[in-house]
Design a protein around this motif. Structure first.
Motif, short mmCIF file in Angstrom:
data_model
loop_
_atom_site.label_atom_id
_atom_site.label_comp_id
_atom_site.label_asym_id
_atom_site.label_seq_id
_atom_site.Cartn_x
_atom_site.Cartn_y
_atom_site.Cartn_z
N LYS A 20 1.68 -34.39 -42.33
CA LYS A 20 1.91 -34.87 -40.97
C LYS A 20 1.32 -36.27 -40.85
N GLN A 21 2.12 -37.18 -40.33
CA GLN A 21 1.69 -38.57 -40.19
C GLN A 21 0.46 -38.66 -39.30
N SER A 22 -0.52 -39.43 -39.74
CA SER A 22 -1.72 -39.66 -38.94
C SER A 22 -1.43 -40.67 -37.84
N ARG A 23 -2.15 -40.55 -36.75
CA ARG A 23 -1.96 -41.44 -35.61
C ARG A 23 -3.30 -42.06 -35.23
N LEU A 24 -3.23 -42.96 -34.27
CA LEU A 24 -4.43 -43.65 -33.80
C LEU A 24 -4.60 -43.45 -32.30
N LEU A 25 -5.85 -43.51 -31.87
CA LEU A 25 -6.19 -43.41 -30.46
C LEU A 25 -6.81 -44.72 -30.03
N GLY A 26 -6.27 -45.32 -28.98
CA GLY A 26 -6.83 -46.54 -28.41
C GLY A 26 -7.78 -46.20 -27.29
N LEU A 27 -8.92 -46.90 -27.23
CA LEU A 27 -9.92 -46.65 -26.19
C LEU A 27 -10.23 -47.93 -25.44
N ASP A 28 -10.16 -47.85 -24.12
CA ASP A 28 -10.65 -48.91 -23.24
C ASP A 28 -11.91 -48.37 -22.58
N VAL A 29 -13.06 -48.82 -23.05
CA VAL A 29 -14.34 -48.29 -22.60
C VAL A 29 -14.83 -49.06 -21.39
N GLY A 30 -15.06 -48.33 -20.32
CA GLY A 30 -15.63 -48.92 -19.12
C GLY A 30 -16.92 -48.19 -18.76
N SER A 31 -17.56 -48.64 -17.69
CA SER A 31 -18.82 -48.02 -17.30
C SER A 31 -18.62 -46.63 -16.68
N LYS A 32 -17.45 -46.38 -16.07
CA LYS A 32 -17.19 -45.08 -15.44
C LYS A 32 -16.09 -44.27 -16.11
N TYR A 33 -15.15 -44.96 -16.75
CA TYR A 33 -14.01 -44.29 -17.35
C TYR A 33 -13.74 -44.84 -18.74
N VAL A 34 -13.10 -44.00 -19.56
CA VAL A 34 -12.60 -44.44 -20.86
C VAL A 34 -11.10 -44.15 -20.85
N GLY A 35 -10.31 -45.22 -20.86
CA GLY A 35 -8.87 -45.09 -20.90
C GLY A 35 -8.42 -44.78 -22.32
N SER A 50 -4.49 -40.58 -21.24
CA SER A 50 -5.29 -40.07 -20.13
C SER A 50 -6.52 -40.95 -19.94
N VAL A 51 -7.37 -40.50 -19.06
CA VAL A 51 -8.64 -41.18 -18.79
C VAL A 51 -9.74 -40.13 -18.78
N LEU A 52 -10.84 -40.42 -19.47
CA LEU A 52 -12.00 -39.55 -19.44
C LEU A 52 -13.06 -40.15 -18.54
N SER A 53 -13.72 -39.31 -17.74
CA SER A 53 -14.86 -39.77 -16.96
C SER A 53 -16.04 -39.97 -17.88
N ARG A 54 -16.79 -41.00 -17.61
CA ARG A 54 -17.96 -41.31 -18.44
C ARG A 54 -19.21 -41.30 -17.57
N THR A 55 -20.15 -40.44 -17.94
CA THR A 55 -21.45 -40.42 -17.28
C THR A 55 -22.53 -40.42 -18.35
N LYS A 56 -23.76 -40.56 -17.93
CA LYS A 56 -24.87 -40.56 -18.89
C LYS A 56 -25.09 -39.19 -19.51
N ILE A 142 -5.90 -46.53 -8.93
CA ILE A 142 -5.71 -47.88 -9.47
C ILE A 142 -6.62 -48.08 -10.68
N LYS A 143 -7.87 -47.68 -10.56
CA LYS A 143 -8.84 -47.88 -11.64
C LYS A 143 -8.46 -47.06 -12.87
N THR A 144 -8.11 -45.81 -12.68
CA THR A 144 -7.77 -44.97 -13.83
C THR A 144 -6.48 -45.43 -14.50
N MET A 145 -5.50 -45.84 -13.70
CA MET A 145 -4.25 -46.37 -14.28
C MET A 145 -4.54 -47.66 -15.05
N THR A 146 -5.39 -48.49 -14.49
CA THR A 146 -5.74 -49.75 -15.17
C THR A 146 -6.40 -49.45 -16.51
N ASP A 147 -7.34 -48.51 -16.53
CA ASP A 147 -8.04 -48.19 -17.78
C ASP A 147 -7.09 -47.57 -18.81
N LYS A 148 -6.21 -46.69 -18.37
CA LYS A 148 -5.27 -46.03 -19.29
C LYS A 148 -4.31 -47.06 -19.90
#
Length: 178
Positions: A20-35, A50-56, A142-148
């Protein structure tokens, strides 16, 4: 997680040799979300995911989410957006990117995954300009769409560059053989 140069990661993905062909995941890391964006199975097109919430306190949960995504999408690596300044040096925002990657590494849950950094300059600004005519009202949406979609821009820039380099190398090899 293991840091590779951009070209090394791409070669690893395309020469993976698995059924199965391998794929890649792109990450846009922000202070609150990771797109997140994922490549297609030919590693030519970046698709919003998608977007993941990021907390400490949720790094373990984020690592679990990444483990699930690695399995679900046959991911071989991550392309992590990295903010460089206009002189090509790491910007102050790069610290939060390095912190997240370091925290993910410490969990030990992603030891089989490689990653590379890719310049994310102006990706969020480009996406904001594209979303502006839509006149979205919900700031969280808006923020989550921007990050994604910033993650899509990061991954697409990487894929375009790596595929172009691969074609150039193939063309050079063909010319040598003739």
């Amino acid at each position: 997680m293991r840091l590779l140069k951009a070209g090394q990661l791409f070669r690893k993905v395309i020469e993976g040799g698995s059924e199965k062909q391998s794929r890649l995941l792109g990450l846009d890391v922000g202070s609150k979300y990771v797109g997140l964006a994922v490549s297609d199975d030919k590693n030519r097109i970046a698709l919003p995911l998608s977007v993941l919430s990021r907390t400490k306190t949720n790094i373990g949960l984020m690592a679990d989410d990444f483990v699930t995504l690695v399995s679900k999408y046959s991911l071989a690596g991550f392309v992590v957006g990295y903010p460089f300044n206009l002189q090509g040096q790491a910007s102050p925002d790069a610290l939060q990117v390095r912190l997240l990657v370091g925290e993910l590494c410490k969990t030990g849950k992603l030891d089989d995954v490689s990653y590379t950094y890719w310049d994310e300059n102006f990706t969020s600004k480009c996406v904001e300009a594209l979303l502006y005519p839509l006149k979205l009202n919900d700031p969280v949406e808006i923020k989550t769409m921007t990050d994604k979609f910033a993650a899509v821009c990061i991954l697409q820039g990487y894929l375009d560059n790596m595929n172009r380099e691969l074609r150039c190398a193939d063309d050079s090899e063909k010319q040598r053989d003739t």
